[in-house]
Scaffold this motif. Sequence first.
Motif: not given
Length: 404
Positions: A105-115, A152-154, A117-122
């Motif tokens: 029910k919530k929007s994913v508003i930011c995102l990043d990913a690495t080579d 957000c960013r790595f 194998g990790l992702g990050m989001s809010s």
Amino acid sequence: MASACRILVQCDWQLALRETDGKAWIALQDLSDTSAKPTLRGQLINCGTSSAGLPYVEGNNGFSVKNISKESLHVCYNDASNQSTTSEMTFQSTTGNFASIHDKKKSVICLDATDGGLGMSSSSDGKFKVWQTDTGEVRRDLVGHIGDVYTCRFFPSGIVALSGGADLRLKVWSIETGKCAATFLGHKGAVLDTAIVERGRNIVSCSRDGTAKLWDCSQQMCLDTFEGMAGNINGISVGVTENSFDLGHPENPPGEKEVLTEGKMLLMACENNTLLSYGLQSRKKIFQYDCSDAVNCCTFLSENIVVCGAQNGKLSIIDLRNYNVPLKEMKTSNSAVESLYSHRGGFFTSAHDGSCHYVNNQYDSFLSLTGPDCDPVYRVVCNSSHVFTACRDGNIRKYRLNIP
């Protein structure tokens, strides 16, 4: 694909065409600013299945299928009355859909990913998470921001992250422990975007307070502020320009806490319809490019070429050696451009209508990532093997990276 048109397809085409006699709608939309032409519609129909398990698909009303696989659909449109009116598009479906990282029910508003194998989001409920890009399994909850995390960013290391949000703060995180390692205070409005200089001893942020700030990470100290802009600075990008480009000279020598800012340009996407350029070290304004609407995002494509995306859907590709006239202006959607991500001299772009396209280094759009049903795609990012998108419907979608 013709620059003033785009082909659209039903968002779940890969499911709709799986069954014999299954149907999916297809359409040709005119993107020109002055066009009053209605959208032309047709159908794709499953007429049987091959020995490899792939459907035989036929189109009508000028639409035809050139190729289909389990993940992609290549469609052409030819106007029988006007042979010069032709368009084509490859639609790519997801290889994974992570629906449980965030509340649906919530929007994913930011995102990043690495080579690595990790992702990050809010998401819009203030949840900020680290997860595995292969399975979507959540590994860390990053707790510390108050309210939404907008960016957000790595860092290049892949084990440290940078974020900013509605609480006016920037935070640096250890991904290994999930703990906040540093907090930066100084903005008077929400932090909307960030950029990392080289390995990350310095970072840049921008805010709704109309400023961008250059920071020293070691002491969480603001080294300087770019100010005087009217309204929000919606996005920023830092890039290296070719040696012949004049970025100005600083009035005072940089301090010891300012590292590797020489030869770099800071771009600012501004709410007041402008793309601004400054020498990062000199703090001198290089140019101002006037757009027809608020500028939402920007990025470097090379040492000489940048692109910005506006609220009215217009993409402006600019050669820094002749920034007074755009190299090309185009649209992949009539909806607001939400994000840009540079890849192999071209770029991915996502829009408020749920569309997500790749534009190649010839500035043609030939690939569309499908899945969202008209829900805005707020962010698109890549690692070395996949593309990831963040959507208002609460899903993080994963696509195989098939750019030649």
